[in-house]
Design an enzyme around this catalytic site. Sequence first.
Site, PDB file in Angstrom:
ATOM      1  N   ILE A  32       0.833  -1.208   0.000  1.00 45.18           N
ATOM      2  CA  ILE A  32       0.000   0.000   0.000  1.00 45.18           C
ATOM      3  C   ILE A  32       0.869   1.259   0.000  1.00 45.18           C
ATOM      4  O   ILE A  32       0.588   2.221  -0.709  1.00 45.18           O
ATOM      5  CB  ILE A  32      -0.936  -0.010   1.235  1.00 45.18           C
ATOM      6  CG1 ILE A  32      -1.932  -1.175   1.145  1.00 45.18           C
ATOM      7  CG2 ILE A  32      -1.667   1.317   1.372  1.00 45.18           C
ATOM      8  CD1 ILE A  32      -2.700  -1.453   2.447  1.00 45.18           C
ATOM      9  N   ASN A 102       2.309   4.548   7.609  1.00 49.25           N
ATOM     10  CA  ASN A 102       1.716   3.339   7.046  1.00 49.25           C
ATOM     11  C   ASN A 102       2.387   2.027   7.465  1.00 49.25           C
ATOM     12  O   ASN A 102       1.773   0.958   7.382  1.00 49.25           O
ATOM     13  CB  ASN A 102       1.751   3.515   5.510  1.00 49.25           C
ATOM     14  CG  ASN A 102       1.600   2.241   4.741  1.00 49.25           C
ATOM     15  OD1 ASN A 102       0.499   1.720   4.601  1.00 49.25           O
ATOM     16  ND2 ASN A 102       2.703   1.692   4.226  1.00 49.25           N
ATOM     17  N   SER A 155      -7.175   0.176  10.259  1.00 50.94           N
ATOM     18  CA  SER A 155      -7.685  -0.997   9.534  1.00 50.94           C
ATOM     19  C   SER A 155      -9.111  -1.215  10.006  1.00 50.94           C
ATOM     20  O   SER A 155      -9.484  -0.817  11.115  1.00 50.94           O
ATOM     21  CB  SER A 155      -6.854  -2.229   9.895  1.00 50.94           C
ATOM     22  OG  SER A 155      -7.500  -3.411   9.460  1.00 50.94           O
ATOM     23  N   TYR A 170      -2.827  -7.474  16.529  1.00 50.43           N
ATOM     24  CA  TYR A 170      -3.047  -6.589  15.378  1.00 50.43           C
ATOM     25  C   TYR A 170      -4.328  -5.790  15.570  1.00 50.43           C
ATOM     26  O   TYR A 170      -4.349  -4.569  15.409  1.00 50.43           O
ATOM     27  CB  TYR A 170      -3.120  -7.431  14.103  1.00 50.43           C
ATOM     28  CG  TYR A 170      -3.262  -6.629  12.831  1.00 50.43           C
ATOM     29  CD1 TYR A 170      -2.142  -6.086  12.198  1.00 50.43           C
ATOM     30  CD2 TYR A 170      -4.513  -6.416  12.241  1.00 50.43           C
ATOM     31  CE1 TYR A 170      -2.266  -5.356  11.020  1.00 50.43           C
ATOM     32  CE2 TYR A 170      -4.645  -5.688  11.068  1.00 50.43           C
ATOM     33  CZ  TYR A 170      -3.519  -5.159  10.459  1.00 50.43           C
ATOM     34  OH  TYR A 170      -3.652  -4.432   9.288  1.00 50.43           O
ATOM     35  N   LYS A 174      -4.634  -1.655  15.951  1.00 52.40           N
ATOM     36  CA  LYS A 174      -5.352  -0.780  15.024  1.00 52.40           C
ATOM     37  C   LYS A 174      -6.462   0.006  15.737  1.00 52.40           C
ATOM     38  O   LYS A 174      -6.744   1.156  15.382  1.00 52.40           O
ATOM     39  CB  LYS A 174      -5.909  -1.588  13.852  1.00 52.40           C
ATOM     40  CG  LYS A 174      -4.814  -2.215  12.977  1.00 52.40           C
ATOM     41  CD  LYS A 174      -3.865  -1.183  12.378  1.00 52.40           C
ATOM     42  CE  LYS A 174      -2.877  -1.784  11.388  1.00 52.40           C
ATOM     43  NZ  LYS A 174      -1.987  -0.773  10.793  1.00 52.40           N
ATOM     44  N   THR A 205      -2.004  -7.174  -1.089  1.00 52.31           N
ATOM     45  CA  THR A 205      -0.578  -6.794  -0.947  1.00 52.31           C
ATOM     46  C   THR A 205       0.147  -8.010  -0.390  1.00 52.31           C
ATOM     47  O   THR A 205      -0.504  -8.988   0.018  1.00 52.31           O
ATOM     48  CB  THR A 205      -0.406  -5.641   0.066  1.00 52.31           C
ATOM     49  OG1 THR A 205      -0.718  -6.148   1.370  1.00 52.31           O
ATOM     50  CG2 THR A 205      -1.277  -4.449  -0.248  1.00 52.31           C
TER      51      THR A 205
HETATM   52  N1  LIG Z   1      -3.034  -5.597   3.267  1.00 48.58           N
HETATM   53  C1  LIG Z   1      -4.159  -5.478   3.968  1.00 48.58           C
HETATM   54  O1  LIG Z   1      -5.111  -6.254   3.798  1.00 48.58           O
HETATM   55  C2  LIG Z   1      -4.311  -4.353   4.966  1.00 48.58           C
HETATM   56  C3  LIG Z   1      -5.592  -4.049   5.433  1.00 48.58           C
HETATM   57  C4  LIG Z   1      -5.752  -3.012   6.358  1.00 48.58           C
HETATM   58  C5  LIG Z   1      -4.647  -2.302   6.796  1.00 48.58           C
HETATM   59  N2  LIG Z   1      -3.410  -2.634   6.324  1.00 48.58           N
HETATM   60  C6  LIG Z   1      -2.282  -1.857   6.844  1.00 48.58           C
HETATM   61  O2  LIG Z   1      -1.633  -1.195   5.770  1.00 48.58           O
HETATM   62  C7  LIG Z   1      -0.259  -0.982   6.105  1.00 48.58           C
HETATM   63  C8  LIG Z   1       0.597  -1.443   4.955  1.00 48.58           C
HETATM   64  O3  LIG Z   1       0.399  -2.836   4.797  1.00 48.58           O
HETATM   65  P1  LIG Z   1       0.640  -3.628   3.435  1.00 48.58           P
HETATM   66  O4  LIG Z   1      -0.540  -4.467   3.213  1.00 48.58           O
HETATM   67  O5  LIG Z   1       1.119  -2.721   2.386  1.00 48.58           O
HETATM   68  O6  LIG Z   1       1.776  -4.614   3.957  1.00 48.58           O
HETATM   69  P2  LIG Z   1       3.262  -4.861   3.489  1.00 48.58           P
HETATM   70  O7  LIG Z   1       3.778  -5.927   4.374  1.00 48.58           O
HETATM   71  O8  LIG Z   1       3.301  -5.033   2.012  1.00 48.58           O
HETATM   72  O9  LIG Z   1       3.990  -3.476   3.832  1.00 48.58           O
HETATM   73  C9  LIG Z   1       4.329  -3.088   5.131  1.00 48.58           C
HETATM   74  C10 LIG Z   1       5.516  -2.188   5.069  1.00 48.58           C
HETATM   75  O10 LIG Z   1       5.868  -1.773   6.399  1.00 48.58           O
HETATM   76  C11 LIG Z   1       7.268  -1.872   6.534  1.00 48.58           C
HETATM   77  N3  LIG Z   1       7.644  -2.041   7.940  1.00 48.58           N
HETATM   78  C12 LIG Z   1       7.280  -3.039   8.776  1.00 48.58           C
HETATM   79  N4  LIG Z   1       7.852  -2.862   9.973  1.00 48.58           N
HETATM   80  C13 LIG Z   1       8.570  -1.710   9.895  1.00 48.58           C
HETATM   81  C14 LIG Z   1       9.385  -1.001  10.811  1.00 48.58           C
HETATM   82  N5  LIG Z   1       9.583  -1.441  12.056  1.00 48.58           N
HETATM   83  N6  LIG Z   1       9.960   0.157  10.390  1.00 48.58           N
HETATM   84  C15 LIG Z   1       9.789   0.607   9.123  1.00 48.58           C
HETATM   85  N7  LIG Z   1       9.043  -0.042   8.209  1.00 48.58           N
HETATM   86  C16 LIG Z   1       8.450  -1.185   8.595  1.00 48.58           C
HETATM   87  C17 LIG Z   1       7.639  -3.102   5.700  1.00 48.58           C
HETATM   88  O11 LIG Z   1       9.025  -3.140   5.400  1.00 48.58           O
HETATM   89  C18 LIG Z   1       6.755  -2.878   4.474  1.00 48.58           C
HETATM   90  O12 LIG Z   1       7.390  -2.001   3.569  1.00 48.58           O
HETATM   91  C19 LIG Z   1      -0.019  -1.730   7.419  1.00 48.58           C
HETATM   92  O13 LIG Z   1      -0.075  -0.810   8.497  1.00 48.58           O
HETATM   93  C20 LIG Z   1      -1.197  -2.685   7.477  1.00 48.58           C
HETATM   94  O14 LIG Z   1      -1.516  -3.049   8.806  1.00 48.58           O
HETATM   95  C21 LIG Z   1      -3.208  -3.624   5.422  1.00 48.58           C
END
Ligand SMILES: NC(=O)c1ccc[n+]([C@@H]2O[C@H](COP(=O)([O-])OP(=O)(O)OC[C@H]3O[C@@H](n4cnc5c(N)ncnc54)[C@H](O)[C@@H]3O)[C@@H](O)[C@H]2O)c1
Length: 266
Positions: A32, A102, A155, A170, A174, A205
Amino acid sequence: MPIGKGDSMMYLEKLFGLKGKVAVVTGGGQGIGQTVALGLAQAGADLVIVCRHGADETIRKIEEVGGKAYYVSCDVTDEAQVKAAVAEIIGKSGHIDILFNNAGICYHKDAYEATVEEWRRVIDVNLTGEYIMAREVARTMIDGKIKGSIINMASMSGTIVNIPQRQAAYNASKAGVMHMTKSLAIEWADYGIRVNSLSPGYVATPMSIDPKFVDQELMDAWMPLMPLHRMAKPEELVPAVLYLASPAAGYTTGSDIIVDGAYSIV
Ligand SMILES: NC(=O)c1ccc[n+]([C@@H]2O[C@H](COP(=O)([O-])OP(=O)(O)OC[C@H]3O[C@@H](n4cnc5c(N)ncnc54)[C@H](O)[C@@H]3O)[C@@H](O)[C@H]2O)c1
């Protein structure tokens, strides 16, 4: 007054244009964060990608559409690293207008089996990490009299409990993000800093489709729960972030925007 022919782009530019704004996206190396960074760049912002393992692909994609971006290495849970990262950004870009907070992680495990270390790690990245980033960026906005926008990634899991997987840490993280967002919106309203959150449903993702984290059985269990019969594409979150980041959202603070394809209302 009706708008003249050809004026609609100017109207949209005035409402949503981000030209000259500096936007910081954490966790922007993939998923994202990468897609939203690209969207912010296409709306005119200069991007800073903050993550742990490089962001070459994101920067290449932004440059391909004529945007500007650079990468700053930082683990958002480490206060010293966040301070150094924000200082580096101020040194290079002068100020920060937008933070898309994010970065996040998740694990699936029954709460009675999980370790306190596993619990702490999720709260540390998803909640405390967002707090540290928001605090450091807000300090620069207050010092520089920047009327900025902070968008925290929440989320639907902050409101509902996903099934069938177990992910108490988690979900709690959130829910914490959503109430922290409201609290910071009140605390920083007098400085003109708006703070909002975004609550997506399942988004396609690495976190939600990579077989390392999600097997076919789980995917098959999720699909009938989605009223739109599919996950969101990351691009479908971009407009909500653009709105929150832009002048159009001048009176929007302390809000949570739900983009979950109606998952959480059934
Ligand atoms: N994918 C889904 O279904 C979904 C739904 C709701 C919310 N989200 C939220 O969206 C956000 C992005 O998720 P995504 O789906 O793109 O996942 P993803 O795993 O593709 O990306 C997460 C990113 O966060 C970075 N990250 C993790 N820990 C870190 C740290 N300690 N310091 C710096 N960077 C760090 C990772 O390296 C990665 O680039 C998250 O907060 C996730 O909880 C995702």
